[in-house]
Write a protein that holds these residues in place. Structure first.
Motif, mmCIF file in Angstrom:
data_model
loop_
_atom_site.group_PDB
_atom_site.id
_atom_site.type_symbol
_atom_site.label_atom_id
_atom_site.label_comp_id
_atom_site.label_asym_id
_atom_site.label_seq_id
_atom_site.Cartn_x
_atom_site.Cartn_y
_atom_site.Cartn_z
ATOM 1 N N VAL A 108 6.351 7.650 4.707
ATOM 2 C CA VAL A 108 6.604 7.050 6.014
ATOM 3 C C VAL A 108 5.318 6.440 6.537
ATOM 4 O O VAL A 108 4.233 6.711 6.030
ATOM 5 N N ALA B 299 8.778 12.262 1.015
ATOM 6 C CA ALA B 299 9.123 11.052 1.758
ATOM 7 C C ALA B 299 7.842 10.306 2.091
ATOM 8 O O ALA B 299 6.819 10.910 2.399
ATOM 9 N N GLU C 33 6.780 -1.001 2.197
ATOM 10 C CA GLU C 33 8.075 -0.659 2.797
ATOM 11 C C GLU C 33 7.882 0.348 3.939
ATOM 12 O O GLU C 33 8.471 0.212 5.005
ATOM 13 N N ALA C 34 7.056 1.359 3.697
ATOM 14 C CA ALA C 34 6.802 2.374 4.724
ATOM 15 C C ALA C 34 6.099 1.755 5.934
ATOM 16 O O ALA C 34 6.412 2.083 7.077
ATOM 17 N N GLU D 93 10.357 1.463 6.985
ATOM 18 C CA GLU D 93 11.344 2.037 6.068
ATOM 19 C C GLU D 93 10.906 3.453 5.657
ATOM 20 O O GLU D 93 9.733 3.710 5.447
ATOM 21 N N VAL D 94 11.866 4.355 5.563
ATOM 22 C CA VAL D 94 11.586 5.693 5.044
ATOM 23 C C VAL D 94 11.919 5.669 3.560
ATOM 24 O O VAL D 94 13.046 5.363 3.178
ATOM 25 N N VAL D 95 10.940 5.967 2.726
ATOM 26 C CA VAL D 95 11.129 5.956 1.279
ATOM 27 C C VAL D 95 11.219 7.401 0.810
ATOM 28 O O VAL D 95 10.265 8.168 0.946
ATOM 29 N N THR D 96 12.367 7.785 0.274
ATOM 30 C CA THR D 96 12.560 9.131 -0.247
ATOM 31 C C THR D 96 12.298 9.117 -1.742
ATOM 32 O O THR D 96 12.857 8.296 -2.475
ATOM 33 N N MET E 71 17.459 3.662 4.483
ATOM 34 C CA MET E 71 16.534 4.548 3.793
ATOM 35 C C MET E 71 16.565 4.193 2.312
ATOM 36 O O MET E 71 17.621 4.059 1.721
ATOM 37 N N LEU E 72 15.410 4.067 1.752
ATOM 38 C CA LEU E 72 15.252 3.717 0.354
ATOM 39 C C LEU E 72 14.993 4.998 -0.447
ATOM 40 O O LEU E 72 14.195 5.831 -0.038
ATOM 41 N N THR E 73 15.689 5.167 -1.548
ATOM 42 C CA THR E 73 15.502 6.329 -2.415
ATOM 43 C C THR E 73 15.074 5.830 -3.786
ATOM 44 O O THR E 73 15.683 4.918 -4.343
#
Length: 83
Positions: free
Chosen positions: A39, A37, A19-20, A24-27, A1-3
């Motif tokens: 997604v 988020a 990325e989504a 990838e889940v981008v927070t 998970m990318l923050t």
């Protein structure tokens, strides 16, 4: 998970979308706290579907019980009741 913080997410939005799309889940955080988020559409649709479906009820559960019915019905007639 990318923050990532909001300021950087604004600057790198197209790469965050990529990325989504790749799963990838981008927070996204604001002042260090997660607020959103990003997604893929597939993940968002799956979440939407799971939120709309109602959980199965007691009748459904009893119908899936293996073997005979766990609750038998009393075949005797009802007793008389005075009103």
């Amino acid at each position: 998970m990318l923050t990532i913080n909001l300021k950087d997410a604004k600057a790198k939005f197209s790469s965050m979308v990529n990325e989504a799309m790749n799963g990838e889940v981008v927070t996204i955080t604001r002042h260090g706290k997660p607020v959103a988020a990003l997604v893929s559409v597939d993940v968002a649709e799956a979440v939407r579907q799971s939120m709309q479906s109602k959980p199965p009820g007691l009748v459904h559960y009893l119908k899936t019980f293996p073997g005979d019915s766990p609750i038998g019905r009393n075949p005797q007639p009802s007793r008389p009741v005075e009103l």
